[in-house]
Design a protein around this motif. Structure first.
Motif, mmCIF file in Angstrom:
data_model
loop_
_atom_site.group_PDB
_atom_site.id
_atom_site.type_symbol
_atom_site.label_atom_id
_atom_site.label_comp_id
_atom_site.label_asym_id
_atom_site.label_seq_id
_atom_site.Cartn_x
_atom_site.Cartn_y
_atom_site.Cartn_z
ATOM 1 N N THR A 1 0.838 -1.195 0.000
ATOM 2 C CA THR A 1 0.000 0.000 0.000
ATOM 3 C C THR A 1 0.876 1.250 0.000
ATOM 4 O O THR A 1 2.086 1.174 0.222
ATOM 5 N N THR A 2 0.225 2.368 -0.194
ATOM 6 C CA THR A 2 0.955 3.636 -0.165
ATOM 7 C C THR A 2 1.575 3.876 1.212
ATOM 8 O O THR A 2 2.609 4.544 1.309
ATOM 9 N N ASN A 3 0.986 3.341 2.268
ATOM 10 C CA ASN A 3 1.552 3.508 3.618
ATOM 11 C C ASN A 3 2.843 2.710 3.815
ATOM 12 O O ASN A 3 3.547 2.923 4.798
ATOM 13 N N ASP A 4 3.146 1.787 2.908
ATOM 14 C CA ASP A 4 4.387 1.018 2.997
ATOM 15 C C ASP A 4 5.582 1.803 2.459
ATOM 16 O O ASP A 4 6.718 1.377 2.631
ATOM 17 N N LEU A 5 5.319 2.928 1.808
ATOM 18 C CA LEU A 5 6.386 3.752 1.238
ATOM 19 C C LEU A 5 6.671 4.952 2.123
ATOM 20 O O LEU A 5 5.748 5.583 2.636
ATOM 21 N N HIS A 6 7.950 5.257 2.270
ATOM 22 C CA HIS A 6 8.376 6.406 3.070
ATOM 23 C C HIS A 6 9.561 7.058 2.375
ATOM 24 O O HIS A 6 10.448 6.364 1.879
ATOM 25 N N THR A 7 9.577 8.378 2.359
ATOM 26 C CA THR A 7 10.711 9.106 1.795
ATOM 27 C C THR A 7 11.329 9.955 2.892
ATOM 28 O O THR A 7 10.626 10.694 3.588
ATOM 29 N N ARG A 8 12.635 9.792 3.055
ATOM 30 C CA ARG A 8 13.366 10.586 4.036
ATOM 31 C C ARG A 8 14.710 10.947 3.437
ATOM 32 O O ARG A 8 15.403 10.077 2.912
ATOM 33 N N ASP A 9 15.051 12.210 3.503
ATOM 34 C CA ASP A 9 16.314 12.702 2.945
ATOM 35 C C ASP A 9 16.465 12.331 1.472
ATOM 36 O O ASP A 9 17.557 12.003 1.011
ATOM 37 N N GLY A 10 15.344 12.342 0.759
ATOM 38 C CA GLY A 10 15.367 12.054 -0.668
ATOM 39 C C GLY A 10 15.478 10.578 -1.026
ATOM 40 O O GLY A 10 15.573 10.230 -2.196
ATOM 41 N N VAL A 11 15.462 9.708 -0.024
ATOM 42 C CA VAL A 11 15.585 8.267 -0.267
ATOM 43 C C VAL A 11 14.221 7.618 -0.039
ATOM 44 O O VAL A 11 13.616 7.773 1.025
ATOM 45 N N VAL A 12 13.746 6.896 -1.058
ATOM 46 C CA VAL A 12 12.470 6.188 -0.964
ATOM 47 C C VAL A 12 12.734 4.833 -0.324
ATOM 48 O O VAL A 12 13.625 4.089 -0.748
ATOM 49 N N ARG A 13 11.942 4.527 0.699
ATOM 50 C CA ARG A 13 12.073 3.258 1.408
ATOM 51 C C ARG A 13 10.750 2.517 1.364
ATOM 52 O O ARG A 13 9.686 3.128 1.424
ATOM 53 N N LEU A 14 10.858 1.199 1.277
ATOM 54 C CA LEU A 14 9.692 0.317 1.290
ATOM 55 C C LEU A 14 9.766 -0.509 2.559
ATOM 56 O O LEU A 14 10.788 -1.156 2.821
ATOM 57 N N THR A 15 8.709 -0.478 3.351
ATOM 58 C CA THR A 15 8.703 -1.241 4.595
ATOM 59 C C THR A 15 8.414 -2.703 4.289
ATOM 60 O O THR A 15 7.366 -3.051 3.746
ATOM 61 N N LEU A 16 9.376 -3.531 4.638
ATOM 62 C CA LEU A 16 9.265 -4.986 4.490
ATOM 63 C C LEU A 16 9.524 -5.607 5.850
ATOM 64 O O LEU A 16 10.534 -5.303 6.479
ATOM 65 N N ALA A 17 8.632 -6.448 6.298
ATOM 66 C CA ALA A 17 8.810 -7.122 7.587
ATOM 67 C C ALA A 17 9.200 -6.117 8.676
ATOM 68 O O ALA A 17 10.132 -6.334 9.435
ATOM 69 N N ASP A 18 8.509 -4.993 8.721
ATOM 70 C CA ASP A 18 8.697 -3.938 9.730
ATOM 71 C C ASP A 18 9.998 -3.151 9.593
ATOM 72 O O ASP A 18 10.378 -2.419 10.500
ATOM 73 N N HIS A 19 10.708 -3.309 8.467
ATOM 74 C CA HIS A 19 11.956 -2.591 8.269
ATOM 75 C C HIS A 19 11.893 -1.786 6.978
ATOM 76 O O HIS A 19 11.638 -2.342 5.916
ATOM 77 N N PRO A 20 12.140 -0.467 7.056
ATOM 78 C CA PRO A 20 12.188 0.340 5.831
ATOM 79 C C PRO A 20 13.478 0.059 5.058
ATOM 80 O O PRO A 20 14.569 0.251 5.572
ATOM 81 N N VAL A 21 13.320 -0.454 3.840
ATOM 82 C CA VAL A 21 14.453 -0.818 2.997
ATOM 83 C C VAL A 21 14.621 0.244 1.914
ATOM 84 O O VAL A 21 13.676 0.515 1.167
#
Length: 185
Positions: free
Chosen positions: A43-63
């Motif tokens: 879902t869109t809530n699984d995506l996070h952007t911080r400091d210009g880096v897009v992360r995908l949360t997998l198994a509770d860890h933003p990758v």
């Protein structure tokens, strides 16, 4: 083999007939070894952007995602925000990244994702297995297990196979009578 794997990624990205949804699903299989059952639930809530880096949360860890995947998955999330049928039931602003246009508020089924990937020239199971082998070459088994939500024994199996090579892997599968074609590993 690795060259074929890389060629599939390049072809997937270059083919103008392949949808953005299929590109993202294919990259998630080819680069992160995600099973279709996990991809369909993103879902869109699984995506996070911080400091210009897009992360995908997998198994509770933003990758952190590779740039080519980050750009496409961000675009897909933006598009999903404008699709009323992508709304996750019970969520105010969370949307499925791969919504079903036929069933309001649900995600695509794995069968449809697999069909789309097959049409794009991506053999899902073989591609995922090679991606797991490649990741296992770079990551210790406990890290691989934690990041991808694998059991410790499954991650260890992939780590062993990554060290012994494809011939031993295929021989081990044959000896074990592995015919579980529909299951994620």
């Amino acid at each position: 083999d690795v060259q074929e794997h890389d060629a599939r990624i390049k072809t997937l990205l270059a083919d103008p007939d392949v949808s953005l949804e299929t590109q993202v699903a294919g990259l998630l299989v080819l680069m992160l070894a995600l099973p279709l059952t996990r991809i369909q639930r993103l879902t869109t809530n699984d995506l996070h952007t911080r400091d210009g880096v897009v992360r995908l949360t997998l198994a509770d860890h933003p990758v952190p995602l590779p740039p080519v995947l980050a750009e496409r998955i961000s675009r897909l999330a933006h598009i999903a925000q404008n699709k009323p049928y992508a709304l996750v039931p019970g969520a105010n602003d969370n949307r499925w990244l791969l919504p079903s246009p036929a069933l309001l508020g649900t995600h695509l089924c794995t069968r449809q994702i697999a069909v789309n990937l097959h049409k794009a020239g991506i053999p899902v199971r073989a591609s995922r297995h090679l991606a797991l082998l490649l990741l296992a070459e770079w990551l210790p088994a406990p890290v691989l297990a934690e990041l991808l939500g694998l059991s410790q024994s499954t991650a260890t199996k992939w780590a062993v196979h990554s060290q012994t090579g494809w011939a031993d892997y295929l021989a081990a599968r044959s000896a074990a009578g592995d015919d579980r074609s529909g299951k994620d590993e």
